[in-house]
Scaffold this motif. Structure first.
Motif, PDB file in Angstrom:
ATOM      1  N   GLU A 122      -5.153  -6.263  12.319  1.00 52.95           N
ATOM      2  CA  GLU A 122      -3.946  -5.841  13.025  1.00 52.95           C
ATOM      3  C   GLU A 122      -2.733  -6.548  12.433  1.00 52.95           C
ATOM      4  N   LEU A 123      -1.599  -5.874  12.456  1.00 48.38           N
ATOM      5  CA  LEU A 123      -0.371  -6.492  11.975  1.00 48.38           C
ATOM      6  C   LEU A 123       0.180  -7.436  13.037  1.00 48.38           C
ATOM      7  N   PRO A 124       0.775  -8.554  12.623  1.00 49.41           N
ATOM      8  CA  PRO A 124       1.343  -9.494  13.600  1.00 49.41           C
ATOM      9  C   PRO A 124       2.761  -9.128  14.035  1.00 49.41           C
ATOM     10  N   TYR A 125       3.149  -7.891  13.774  1.00 54.57           N
ATOM     11  CA  TYR A 125       4.481  -7.400  14.138  1.00 54.57           C
ATOM     12  C   TYR A 125       4.412  -5.877  14.213  1.00 54.57           C
ATOM     13  N   ALA A 126       5.460  -5.250  14.737  1.00 58.06           N
ATOM     14  CA  ALA A 126       5.506  -3.792  14.857  1.00 58.06           C
ATOM     15  C   ALA A 126       5.788  -3.156  13.496  1.00 58.06           C
ATOM     16  N   TYR A 127       5.462  -1.880  13.366  1.00 54.75           N
ATOM     17  CA  TYR A 127       5.665  -1.194  12.094  1.00 54.75           C
ATOM     18  C   TYR A 127       7.135  -1.124  11.691  1.00 54.75           C
ATOM     19  N   ASP A 128       8.037  -1.135  12.674  1.00 60.23           N
ATOM     20  CA  ASP A 128       9.464  -1.058  12.350  1.00 60.23           C
ATOM     21  C   ASP A 128      10.129  -2.435  12.277  1.00 60.23           C
ATOM     22  N   ALA A 129       9.348  -3.501  12.376  1.00 60.67           N
ATOM     23  CA  ALA A 129       9.911  -4.854  12.442  1.00 60.67           C
ATOM     24  C   ALA A 129      10.527  -5.318  11.134  1.00 60.67           C
ATOM     25  N   LEU A 130      10.169  -4.667  10.014  1.00 65.57           N
ATOM     26  CA  LEU A 130      10.667  -5.106   8.713  1.00 65.57           C
ATOM     27  C   LEU A 130      11.850  -4.273   8.220  1.00 65.57           C
ATOM     28  N   GLU A 131      12.292  -3.334   9.023  1.00 65.37           N
ATOM     29  CA  GLU A 131      13.450  -2.524   8.628  1.00 65.37           C
ATOM     30  C   GLU A 131      14.709  -3.393   8.622  1.00 65.37           C
ATOM     31  N   PRO A 132      15.667  -3.127   7.742  1.00 68.41           N
ATOM     32  CA  PRO A 132      15.713  -2.027   6.774  1.00 68.41           C
ATOM     33  C   PRO A 132      15.015  -2.325   5.437  1.00 68.41           C
ATOM     34  N   SER A 133      14.462  -3.509   5.270  1.00 75.28           N
ATOM     35  CA  SER A 133      13.844  -3.834   3.975  1.00 75.28           C
ATOM     36  C   SER A 133      12.668  -2.920   3.661  1.00 75.28           C
ATOM     37  N   ILE A 134      11.804  -2.707   4.647  1.00 69.32           N
ATOM     38  CA  ILE A 134      10.654  -1.810   4.489  1.00 69.32           C
ATOM     39  C   ILE A 134      10.608  -0.908   5.714  1.00 69.32           C
ATOM     40  N   SER A 135      10.632   0.382   5.488  1.00 68.85           N
ATOM     41  CA  SER A 135      10.717   1.329   6.594  1.00 68.85           C
ATOM     42  C   SER A 135       9.441   1.392   7.413  1.00 68.85           C
ATOM     43  N   SER A 136       9.598   1.849   8.634  1.00 72.01           N
ATOM     44  CA  SER A 136       8.458   2.021   9.534  1.00 72.01           C
ATOM     45  C   SER A 136       7.460   3.028   8.962  1.00 72.01           C
ATOM     46  N   GLU A 137       7.970   4.074   8.320  1.00 71.65           N
ATOM     47  CA  GLU A 137       7.091   5.094   7.735  1.00 71.65           C
ATOM     48  C   GLU A 137       6.204   4.492   6.648  1.00 71.65           C
ATOM     49  N   ILE A 138       6.804   3.697   5.778  1.00 77.21           N
ATOM     50  CA  ILE A 138       6.020   3.067   4.712  1.00 77.21           C
ATOM     51  C   ILE A 138       4.987   2.122   5.293  1.00 77.21           C
ATOM     52  N   MET A 139       5.399   1.289   6.252  1.00 76.11           N
ATOM     53  CA  MET A 139       4.479   0.322   6.837  1.00 76.11           C
ATOM     54  C   MET A 139       3.300   1.008   7.515  1.00 76.11           C
ATOM     55  N   THR A 140       3.575   2.087   8.222  1.00 80.92           N
ATOM     56  CA  THR A 140       2.512   2.812   8.927  1.00 80.92           C
ATOM     57  C   THR A 140       1.507   3.396   7.941  1.00 80.92           C
ATOM     58  N   LEU A 141       2.018   4.078   6.918  1.00 75.71           N
ATOM     59  CA  LEU A 141       1.137   4.677   5.912  1.00 75.71           C
ATOM     60  C   LEU A 141       0.400   3.615   5.107  1.00 75.71           C
ATOM     61  N   HIS A 142       1.111   2.589   4.735  1.00 76.05           N
ATOM     62  CA  HIS A 142       0.538   1.527   3.905  1.00 76.05           C
ATOM     63  C   HIS A 142      -0.621   0.848   4.633  1.00 76.05           C
ATOM     64  N   HIS A 143      -0.416   0.564   5.905  1.00 73.82           N
ATOM     65  CA  HIS A 143      -1.424  -0.159   6.678  1.00 73.82           C
ATOM     66  C   HIS A 143      -2.566   0.752   7.120  1.00 73.82           C
ATOM     67  N   THR A 144      -2.248   1.853   7.774  1.00 72.81           N
ATOM     68  CA  THR A 144      -3.287   2.685   8.385  1.00 72.81           C
ATOM     69  C   THR A 144      -4.004   3.599   7.408  1.00 72.81           C
ATOM     70  N   LYS A 145      -3.382   3.909   6.302  1.00 77.20           N
ATOM     71  CA  LYS A 145      -4.003   4.814   5.329  1.00 77.20           C
ATOM     72  C   LYS A 145      -4.512   4.069   4.086  1.00 77.20           C
ATOM     73  N   HIS A 146      -3.597   3.408   3.388  1.00 71.07           N
ATOM     74  CA  HIS A 146      -3.985   2.774   2.123  1.00 71.07           C
ATOM     75  C   HIS A 146      -4.918   1.587   2.333  1.00 71.07           C
ATOM     76  N   HIS A 147      -4.536   0.655   3.202  1.00 67.57           N
ATOM     77  CA  HIS A 147      -5.410  -0.501   3.424  1.00 67.57           C
ATOM     78  C   HIS A 147      -6.735  -0.049   4.041  1.00 67.57           C
ATOM     79  N   GLN A 148      -6.674   0.900   4.949  1.00 67.53           N
ATOM     80  CA  GLN A 148      -7.911   1.391   5.561  1.00 67.53           C
ATOM     81  C   GLN A 148      -8.841   1.989   4.515  1.00 67.53           C
ATOM     82  N   THR A 149      -8.282   2.639   3.516  1.00 68.32           N
ATOM     83  CA  THR A 149      -9.098   3.210   2.441  1.00 68.32           C
ATOM     84  C   THR A 149      -9.846   2.127   1.679  1.00 68.32           C
ATOM     85  N   TYR A 150      -9.178   1.010   1.424  1.00 66.20           N
ATOM     86  CA  TYR A 150      -9.846  -0.104   0.740  1.00 66.20           C
ATOM     87  C   TYR A 150     -10.960  -0.697   1.605  1.00 66.20           C
TER      88      TYR A 150
END
Length: 236
Positions: free
Chosen positions: A44-72
């Motif tokens: 689990e992430l220790p912060y919300a998906y939008d917590a890193l905006e504007p540096s990293i968008s919520s959309e990227i964080m969601t896809l990166h974590h739930t899709k890409h990392h899950q694939t690994y």
């Protein structure tokens, strides 16, 4: 028990009883170890998906974590399950052929698990570079200051061809912080990881397109320096 039965079937009727017993025990042990170890899971992430905006968008964080990392994670579990079966059957050639999948998916899981923890919410105390302490002193000694560190990390990470990672790592042999890169999902083995930056396109492309320098400049606003200092202290 299924592993024991399969092993017994592979042994001819005139096999040495001691060899049969040894193989059966090994197969049973493998099955037991698989059950005890369990499977890798997506942290689990220790912060919300939008917590890193504007540096990293919520959309990227969601896809990166739930899709890409899950694939690994899924790939690592599948590779380890296959490896256990190959080891139980004594298939050394098959086990060797499986090493690239273990390295890629295992590295992906290790690297991303480190990556999430070395990020912190925008504006948080964790995302502020310290003005004293172990990390500050080591950066001063090895780079001459934080801005020099950022410049070297960004330059070397942007130069990664294809996909890979940029790292600030602690070299136990030289007792220094050093900037290194790894290709693809190779984990950092030569140094203790202090800060890792994912330079795969899935980490930035939706937001920054092909402009890597903009992504690399922005990510420093959400680096978790408290986590970095913790890792450094553990390495010293």
């Amino acid at each position: 028990m299924v592993a024991i039965a399969r092993t017994a079937l592979r042994v001819s009727s005139n096999s040495n009883p001691l060899k049969l017993k040894a193989r059966s025990i090994a197969a049973a042990s493998t099955t037991f170890n698989m059950a005890v170890r369990g499977k890798h899971t997506l942290p689990e992430l220790p912060y919300a998906y939008d917590a890193l905006e504007p540096s990293i968008s919520s959309e990227i964080m969601t896809l990166h974590h739930t899709k890409h990392h899950q694939t690994y994670v899924n790939g690592l579990n599948a590779a380890e399950e296959s490896l256990q079966k190959l080891q139980a059957s004594g298939d050394v050639k098959g086990a060797i052929a499986l090493q690239p999948a273990l390295k890629f998916n295992g590295g992906g899981h290790i690297n991303h698990s480190l990556f999430w923890k070395n990020l912190a919410p925008t504006g948080s105390q964790q995302a502020k570079f310290p003005s004293s302490g172990a990390l500050y002193e080591q950066v001063q000694a090895d780079f001459g200051g934080f801005e020099n560190l950022k410049k070297e990390v960004n330059t070397k990470t942007a130069a990664v061809q294809g996909s890979g990672w940029g790292w600030l790592g602690y070299n136990k042999a030289t007792k220094k912080l050093e900037v290194v890169t790894t290709a693809n999902q190779d984990p950092l083995l030569s140094h203790v990881p202090i800060i890792g930056i994912d330079i795969w396109e899935h980490a930035f492309y939706l937001q920054y397109k092909n402009v890597k320098p903009d992504y690399l400049n922005a990510i420093w606003d959400v680096i978790n320096f408290e986590e970095a200092e913790k890792r450094l202290k553990e390495a010293l």
